[in-house]
Scaffold this motif. Structure first.
Motif, PDB file in Angstrom:
ATOM      1  N   MET A  85      -4.699  -0.547   4.670  1.00  0.00           N
ATOM      2  CA  MET A  85      -3.964   0.265   3.717  1.00  0.00           C
ATOM      3  C   MET A  85      -4.560   1.669   3.621  1.00  0.00           C
ATOM      4  O   MET A  85      -3.841   2.646   3.454  1.00  0.00           O
ATOM      5  N   ARG A  86      -5.882   1.779   3.775  1.00  0.00           N
ATOM      6  CA  ARG A  86      -6.512   3.100   3.744  1.00  0.00           C
ATOM      7  C   ARG A  86      -6.022   3.946   4.918  1.00  0.00           C
ATOM      8  O   ARG A  86      -5.753   5.138   4.768  1.00  0.00           O
ATOM      9  N   LEU A  87      -5.915   3.320   6.105  1.00  0.00           N
ATOM     10  CA  LEU A  87      -5.392   4.013   7.275  1.00  0.00           C
ATOM     11  C   LEU A  87      -3.956   4.452   7.041  1.00  0.00           C
ATOM     12  O   LEU A  87      -3.569   5.585   7.355  1.00  0.00           O
ATOM     13  N   LEU A  88      -3.160   3.584   6.458  1.00  0.00           N
ATOM     14  CA  LEU A  88      -1.761   3.898   6.164  1.00  0.00           C
ATOM     15  C   LEU A  88      -1.661   5.099   5.238  1.00  0.00           C
ATOM     16  O   LEU A  88      -0.870   6.018   5.465  1.00  0.00           O
ATOM     17  N   VAL A  89      -2.476   5.110   4.191  1.00  0.00           N
ATOM     18  CA  VAL A  89      -2.448   6.210   3.232  1.00  0.00           C
ATOM     19  C   VAL A  89      -2.764   7.531   3.920  1.00  0.00           C
ATOM     20  O   VAL A  89      -2.109   8.547   3.689  1.00  0.00           O
ATOM     21  N   ARG A  90      -3.760   7.525   4.812  1.00  0.00           N
ATOM     22  CA  ARG A  90      -4.144   8.762   5.495  1.00  0.00           C
ATOM     23  C   ARG A  90      -2.993   9.297   6.348  1.00  0.00           C
ATOM     24  O   ARG A  90      -2.699  10.494   6.331  1.00  0.00           O
ATOM     25  N   LYS A 124       1.771  -2.624  -4.567  1.00  0.00           N
ATOM     26  CA  LYS A 124       2.318  -1.935  -5.742  1.00  0.00           C
ATOM     27  C   LYS A 124       1.381  -0.844  -6.235  1.00  0.00           C
ATOM     28  O   LYS A 124       1.820   0.239  -6.632  1.00  0.00           O
ATOM     29  N   ALA A 125       0.083  -1.139  -6.224  1.00  0.00           N
ATOM     30  CA  ALA A 125      -0.877  -0.149  -6.702  1.00  0.00           C
ATOM     31  C   ALA A 125      -0.946   1.053  -5.765  1.00  0.00           C
ATOM     32  O   ALA A 125      -1.045   2.201  -6.206  1.00  0.00           O
ATOM     33  N   THR A 126      -0.869   0.794  -4.455  1.00  0.00           N
ATOM     34  CA  THR A 126      -0.939   1.869  -3.478  1.00  0.00           C
ATOM     35  C   THR A 126       0.272   2.790  -3.566  1.00  0.00           C
ATOM     36  O   THR A 126       0.161   4.008  -3.464  1.00  0.00           O
ATOM     37  N   PHE A 127       1.452   2.207  -3.764  1.00  0.00           N
ATOM     38  CA  PHE A 127       2.688   2.990  -3.815  1.00  0.00           C
ATOM     39  C   PHE A 127       3.143   3.222  -5.256  1.00  0.00           C
ATOM     40  O   PHE A 127       4.338   3.338  -5.524  1.00  0.00           O
ATOM     41  N   GLN A 128       2.198   3.284  -6.153  1.00  0.00           N
ATOM     42  CA  GLN A 128       2.530   3.479  -7.564  1.00  0.00           C
ATOM     43  C   GLN A 128       3.337   4.765  -7.742  1.00  0.00           C
ATOM     44  O   GLN A 128       3.006   5.813  -7.189  1.00  0.00           O
ATOM     45  N   SER A 206      -3.624   8.008  -3.491  1.00  0.00           N
ATOM     46  CA  SER A 206      -5.072   8.116  -3.515  1.00  0.00           C
ATOM     47  C   SER A 206      -5.639   6.718  -3.435  1.00  0.00           C
ATOM     48  O   SER A 206      -5.543   5.949  -4.391  1.00  0.00           O
ATOM     49  N   PHE A 207      -6.252   6.394  -2.299  1.00  0.00           N
ATOM     50  CA  PHE A 207      -6.653   5.008  -2.124  1.00  0.00           C
ATOM     51  C   PHE A 207      -7.825   4.609  -3.002  1.00  0.00           C
ATOM     52  O   PHE A 207      -7.932   3.469  -3.419  1.00  0.00           O
ATOM     53  N   LYS A 208      -8.721   5.552  -3.313  1.00  0.00           N
ATOM     54  CA  LYS A 208      -9.849   5.202  -4.174  1.00  0.00           C
ATOM     55  C   LYS A 208      -9.347   4.726  -5.524  1.00  0.00           C
ATOM     56  O   LYS A 208      -9.821   3.742  -6.078  1.00  0.00           O
ATOM     57  N   GLU A 209      -8.383   5.458  -6.076  1.00  0.00           N
ATOM     58  CA  GLU A 209      -7.812   5.038  -7.354  1.00  0.00           C
ATOM     59  C   GLU A 209      -7.111   3.696  -7.198  1.00  0.00           C
ATOM     60  O   GLU A 209      -7.220   2.823  -8.049  1.00  0.00           O
ATOM     61  N   THR A 210      -6.398   3.539  -6.092  1.00  0.00           N
ATOM     62  CA  THR A 210      -5.687   2.286  -5.840  1.00  0.00           C
ATOM     63  C   THR A 210      -6.647   1.114  -5.772  1.00  0.00           C
ATOM     64  O   THR A 210      -6.441   0.081  -6.397  1.00  0.00           O
ATOM     65  N   ALA A 211      -7.715   1.286  -4.995  1.00  0.00           N
ATOM     66  CA  ALA A 211      -8.679   0.202  -4.847  1.00  0.00           C
ATOM     67  C   ALA A 211      -9.270  -0.172  -6.191  1.00  0.00           C
ATOM     68  O   ALA A 211      -9.468  -1.339  -6.507  1.00  0.00           O
ATOM     69  N   THR A 212      -9.550   0.860  -7.021  1.00  0.00           N
ATOM     70  CA  THR A 212     -10.134   0.592  -8.336  1.00  0.00           C
ATOM     71  C   THR A 212      -9.188  -0.233  -9.188  1.00  0.00           C
ATOM     72  O   THR A 212      -9.586  -1.206  -9.841  1.00  0.00           O
ATOM     73  N   VAL A 213      -7.904   0.127  -9.171  1.00  0.00           N
ATOM     74  CA  VAL A 213      -6.916  -0.608  -9.954  1.00  0.00           C
ATOM     75  C   VAL A 213      -6.869  -2.065  -9.521  1.00  0.00           C
ATOM     76  O   VAL A 213      -6.867  -2.979 -10.345  1.00  0.00           O
TER      77      VAL A 213
END
Length: 250
Positions: A85-90, A124-128, A206-213
């Motif tokens: 998912m991090r790769l996808l976000v980038r 869901k968190a990633t594509f919030q 923002s994956f960092k925020e996503t991962a935290t959630v």
């Protein structure tokens, strides 16, 4: 192949899901119109073929983004709940493309898994912020009535998002096998998407925020489960001890 800007009615879709669910086949069918020996995106009739990159391809009246399967990549960093998912976000942040459909893909016979629930929470968190464009795509599903028959578990796992079904039968050793079924199923799949008109959304992630959630949610769920089990144990112990306490009470 012509760039997507040249197609006036171009629709853009991104496929996200586990390995072997049919994301690459969906991409090929939309941009090529069929599956061949050599495809834009490699496909296989087994889950052994793993997509190792994220790529956006154009063709017909579609732009499709085929992604690394969730859970396929093993990462060493603690920053992300899933390196894929991090790769996808980038890739999405670099491309700044808008998508009409953000599709979580599952295979019909892999519906009842706890893992889907956890991965969909990550999705869901990633594509919030893009929830209005979410759809669920069920592959290897020749009978649309399957959705009705499994509506309860679909809702429990994925919520009330639109569900689209398709079946693109494929045999790597004989690409002509059931070809007409593939060709007949494509317009049916596209018609289901057309019945869900969406405006394109440019994803800002923002994956960092996503991962935290996601980590926080998993911690909360684990804590709730611990408290529930703990309460049951306490109640069991008390049910055993209370009779003895009553006997020996003054």
């Amino acid at each position: 192949m012509a760039p997507y800007e040249q197609f006036p009615n171009n629709k853009k879709i991104i496929f996200v899901g586990k390995m072997g669910t049919g994301k690459s086949s969906l991409t090929n069918m939309l941009v090529q119109g069929d599956l061949y020996t050599q495809n834009i995106r490699e496909v296989s009739d087994s889950a052994a073929s793993v997509t190792s990159e994220v790529k956006v391809v154009d063709g017909r009246n579609w732009t499709a983004c085929d992604t690394v399967g969730l859970g396929e990549m093993q990462g060493k960093s603690n920053e992300s709940a899933d390196p894929a998912m991090r790769l996808l976000v980038r890739v999405l942040e670099e491309g700044q493309r808008g998508f009409h459909y953000i599709a979580y893909v599952i295979k019909q016979d892999r519906l009842q898994t706890k893992e889907h629930y956890e991965l969909f929470e990550l999705f869901k968190a990633t594509f919030q912020g893009a929830e209005d464009n979410f759809i669920l795509v069920v592959t290897h599903c020749p009978n649309p009535k399957w959705v009705t028959n499994n509506r309860e578990i679909i809702t429990q796992t994925f919520g009330n998002i639109p569900v689209v079904t398709c079946d693109f039968p494929f045999d790597a050793d004989d690409i002509s096998y059931r070809r007409q079924e593939r060709l007949d199923s494509l317009p049916k799949f596209e018609a289901q998407l057309a019945a869900l008109p969406r405006s394109p959304i440019v994803l800002k992630l923002s994956f960092k925020e996503t991962a935290t959630v996601v980590v926080q949610q998993k911690f909360t769920n684990s804590l709730e489960e611990f408290l529930r089990v703990g309460k049951s144990i306490v109640e069991l112990v008390l049910s055993v001890l209370i009779p003895f306490l009553n006997v020996y009470s003054w």
